[in-house]
Design a protein around this motif. Structure first.
Motif, mmCIF file in Angstrom:
data_model
loop_
_atom_site.group_PDB
_atom_site.id
_atom_site.type_symbol
_atom_site.label_atom_id
_atom_site.label_comp_id
_atom_site.label_asym_id
_atom_site.label_seq_id
_atom_site.Cartn_x
_atom_site.Cartn_y
_atom_site.Cartn_z
ATOM 1 N N GLY A 98 0.825 -1.210 0.000
ATOM 2 C CA GLY A 98 0.000 0.000 0.000
ATOM 3 C C GLY A 98 0.854 1.251 0.000
ATOM 4 O O GLY A 98 0.544 2.236 -0.698
ATOM 5 N N PHE A 99 1.937 1.236 0.784
ATOM 6 C CA PHE A 99 2.850 2.385 0.789
ATOM 7 C C PHE A 99 3.463 2.586 -0.593
ATOM 8 O O PHE A 99 3.567 3.730 -1.079
ATOM 9 N N ASP A 100 3.875 1.482 -1.253
ATOM 10 C CA ASP A 100 4.503 1.599 -2.569
ATOM 11 C C ASP A 100 3.518 2.127 -3.608
ATOM 12 O O ASP A 100 3.897 2.916 -4.496
ATOM 13 N N CYS A 101 2.268 1.702 -3.511
ATOM 14 C CA CYS A 101 1.257 2.232 -4.440
ATOM 15 C C CYS A 101 1.068 3.734 -4.230
ATOM 16 O O CYS A 101 0.965 4.514 -5.191
ATOM 17 N N THR A 102 1.023 4.142 -2.960
ATOM 18 C CA THR A 102 0.906 5.569 -2.647
ATOM 19 C C THR A 102 2.116 6.333 -3.172
ATOM 20 O O THR A 102 2.000 7.463 -3.689
ATOM 21 N N ALA A 103 3.316 5.718 -3.045
ATOM 22 C CA ALA A 103 4.535 6.346 -3.548
ATOM 23 C C ALA A 103 4.470 6.533 -5.055
ATOM 24 O O ALA A 103 4.975 7.544 -5.592
ATOM 25 N N CYS A 104 3.850 5.581 -5.777
ATOM 26 C CA CYS A 104 3.697 5.720 -7.234
ATOM 27 C C CYS A 104 2.821 6.927 -7.571
ATOM 28 O O CYS A 104 3.124 7.706 -8.492
ATOM 29 N N VAL A 105 1.728 7.083 -6.841
ATOM 30 C CA VAL A 105 0.823 8.209 -7.089
ATOM 31 C C VAL A 105 1.549 9.530 -6.818
ATOM 32 O O VAL A 105 1.477 10.480 -7.618
ATOM 33 N N MET A 157 12.824 7.765 -11.140
ATOM 34 C CA MET A 157 13.832 8.290 -10.215
ATOM 35 C C MET A 157 13.195 8.764 -8.913
ATOM 36 O O MET A 157 13.711 8.496 -7.815
ATOM 37 N N ILE A 158 12.082 9.487 -9.018
ATOM 38 C CA ILE A 158 11.400 9.956 -7.806
ATOM 39 C C ILE A 158 10.866 8.765 -7.011
ATOM 40 O O ILE A 158 10.931 8.750 -5.770
#
Length: 648
Positions: free
Chosen positions: A32-39, A129-130
């Motif tokens: 869930g954190f990684d999905c949020t990081a993608c957004v 990169m981000i």
């Protein structure tokens, strides 16, 4: 989830509750954190391109969904979900970088080279990169939050790991996974590492440790320096000894060759670490000389020295190995261990266990006639000083006449070499055990002088660490029980040797023997038993209770010398030792009684034993061994045994 693992809901923080979640829930949280990081990466990428908060268009939403659907499976594929936030390390950063690089190739191809209407082309380059920075930063932040929370816990062991190398980093990872201790940081001697941070833990210099122990309430220091020599380890332990911490160690390099370090690998310090004497390097040519392709017989094969002799002999591929012991359990143990070693190795060695006593002449005669050994290592003996003082007849019978029987049979069956395992207590003995071993030496010396095809030799050494009845296991049990540690006299000193070193000395001496020599090892300086006990207490994280520290943990209780004990042990009776081909092994030839005279005395001694006259046997032993000077405690013990037998 086991209910006993759940913390008290009224007093537990969010972090504590996260700890006890099932693993699949923890992984879902990270996903869930990684999905949020993608957004967030998409929004930041567009913002950097257009200069204002972007409007979520259908094209941007699709590009965000594509990023999530491509990046999360890639992260899973390279193993980024095998560890959660608080286990982040350099290896995890590399995995995240690899995943982002793999994801960036098709994503930038589509959105930068090809281009999609409504999505800036720079997004294809900026987003991976981000995303990398957010994923790594988030994990590092989570790791630091968990670490700071652990350090603020009032209970739990706080640990410093000595050694920031591979073994140290693996140990830290194992400790964190076990969740039973709190890692505070590393200690290392390398000035290039001091001050750096490894896997979110600082590296300290050794001179910073005393202040750190007090300021951070350190309870344990773990030595993760498997490649360090014994002298180096001893110097480190000496520096740590004054600190109120428990010191534990990982095994050596060869023991860790199997791979990953585990918390269960930790053990209390080996006593050889406390002694600080360098290991005695064996001469492999001497070890092989009388072993490879030969028939080898070991008496007392189930004992401390005998069993190690068997292991050493097996390593050099004898034709077969014959085990003799009168203890069924001890013989079973060493027989099974040797068979497992053979099954795991390449050499086929015959193992033949014989249950019986060296006093059974007929059985030993049949054994030597059928197996035809080339060399006999005679380790069968009664060796515990107080027990032999209270049972002098049995000690003399086994130690003297067991040796006599085996020596006569070795001569009769033309055995090439016969090596007696002796003791430093045979030098100017004050007890029956030492006197009986000295008489056993005299038996072999007399046989050599009268002429024999068998080369008889003796090997004399001090206390063997870890052997049955030795002082170190006793001290460890007493520390575990909360004390007191009992010492017989504050000035008592002893020489110490490791069991493998003792066994190697026996084997090498047999290869150097010409007949009649007494071999001994340069064992360095003797160790005061009181100092040894104090070191063991302090390196267990405890303190000694005495007049200077009445609130200490463990008391050192002086109980007085036991019957037959003396303050100082010696290795030579007279004269200067001669060098041998091994730099740390010496030899000596000492005075003895000619066989014609000795045979008469042995017959008299045997008659005393047959009559159950222990006091008479001890008195005769004093006449045969002129240096035997029993103390009054030994004499009282012998008299009391005689009275008890008479009463029966």
């Amino acid at each position: 989830m086991n209910e006993q693992q759940l913390p008290d809901q009224g007093t537990t923080s969010l972090i504590d509750r996260l700890r006890v979640l099932p693993r699949h829930w923890k992984i879902l949280i990270v996903v869930g954190f990684d999905c949020t990081a993608c957004v967030m990466s998409m929004l930041l990428s567009v913002y950097l391109r257009v200069g204002h908060i972007p409007r979520i268009t259908p094209a941007v939403a699709v590009a965000t969904l594509v990023a999530v659907l491509m990046s999360v499976p890639t992260l899973a594929m390279v193993g980024c979900y095998k560890a959660v936030f608080r286990h982040i390390g350099s290896a995890a950063v590399v995995r995240i970088g690899r995943a982002c690089a793999i994801f960036a190739i098709p994503y930038s191809t589509v959105y930068t080279l090809w281009g999609i209407d409504g999505v800036p082309r720079t997004v294809g380059l900026l987003l991976p990169m981000i995303l990398f920075l957010l994923l790594v930063g988030g994990r590092l932040l989570g790791s630091e939050i968990f670490r700071r929370h652990d350090c603020q816990m009032p209970n739990g062991s706080r640990v410093l790991v000595y050694g920031a190398g591979m073994a140290g980093r693996q140990l830290v990872s194992a400790i964190r996974s076990a969740r039973e201790m709190i890692v505070i940081g590393y200690i290392d001697d390398n000035p290039e590492l001091v001050g750096r941070t490894i896997d979110a833990f600082p590296v300290y210099a050794i001179d910073q440790v005393p202040d750190l122990v007090e300021r951070r309430s350190i309870t344990h220091i773990m030595l993760a320096i498997p490649s360090a020599g014994r002298r180096r380890r001893a110097a480190i332990i000496e520096a740590l000894q004054p600190l109120p911490v428990k010191v534990q160690s990982l095994p050596g390099v060869m023991d860790l060759a199997r791979g990953k370090v585990q918390v269960s690998d930790l053990h209390d310090l080996d006593i050889e670490d406390l002694l600080g004497r360098g290991a005695v390097e064996p001469n492999h040519g001497l070890l092989e000389k009388n072993i490879r392709g030969k028939v080898v017989l070991v008496t007392g094969a189930g004992g401390s020295i005998g069993s190690e002799l068997c292991r050493q002999v097996l390593a050099f591929a004898p034709e077969c190995l014959i085990l003799v012991d009168n203890s069924e359990f001890a013989l079973y143990q060493i027989n099974e261990e040797l068979r497992r070693r053979i099954a795991a190795g390449e050499d086929e060695v015959g193992i033949f266990p014989y249950l019986g006593s060296v006093l059974d002449r007929a059985r030993m005669d049949r054994l030597l006639h059928s197996r035809r050994p080339h060399i006999i290592f005679h380790a069968a003996a009664y060796k515990h000083v107080p027990l032999v003082e209270h049972n002098p007849g049995e000690g003399i019978r086994v130690n003297v006449f067991g040796t006599l029987i085996m020596a006569e049979l070795a001569h009769q069956h033309r055995v090439s070499n016969f090596v007696l395992v002796s003791t430093d207590k045979a030098v100017r003995p004050t007890n029956v055990m030492g006197a009986s071993k000295r008489l056993a030496e005299m038996v072999l010396q007399a046989h050599t002088a009268r002429g024999s095809g068998t080369r008889f030799s003796m090997v004399r050494f001090g206390n063997v660490l870890g052997s049955s009845g030795s002082v170190v296991p006793l001290f460890r049990r007493q520390i575990a029980d909360g004390g007191p540690i009992t010492i017989t006299h504050r000035e008592m000193t002893r020489y110490f040797m490791l069991i493998p070193e003792a066994a190697q000395l026996v084997v090498q001496a047999g290869a150097m023997a010409q007949g009649g020599e007494v071999f001994l090892l340069d064992m360095g300086d003797p160790v005061r038993i009181r100092d040894l006990a104090r070191n063991m207490i302090e390196l267990s994280g405890l303190s000694v209770r005495d007049v200077d520290n009445p609130d200490g943990d463990i008391e050192l209780l002086e109980i007085g010398l036991r019957p037959g004990e003396k303050l100082y042990e010696e290795l030579l009776i007279s004269g200067d030792p001669e060098p041998t081909s091994h730099p740390l092994i010496m030899k000596s030839r000492e005075t003895f009684m000619p066989w014609e005279d000795l045979e008469v005395r042995l017959d008299q001694l045997q008659r005393q034993l047959a009559a159950q006259d222990d006091s008479g046997a001890v008195a005769l032993l004093r006449q045969i061994v002129p240096d035997y000077r029993p103390d009054k405690g030994s004499q009282r013990a012998s008299v009391s045994v005689t009275v008890e037998l008479a009463a029966e």
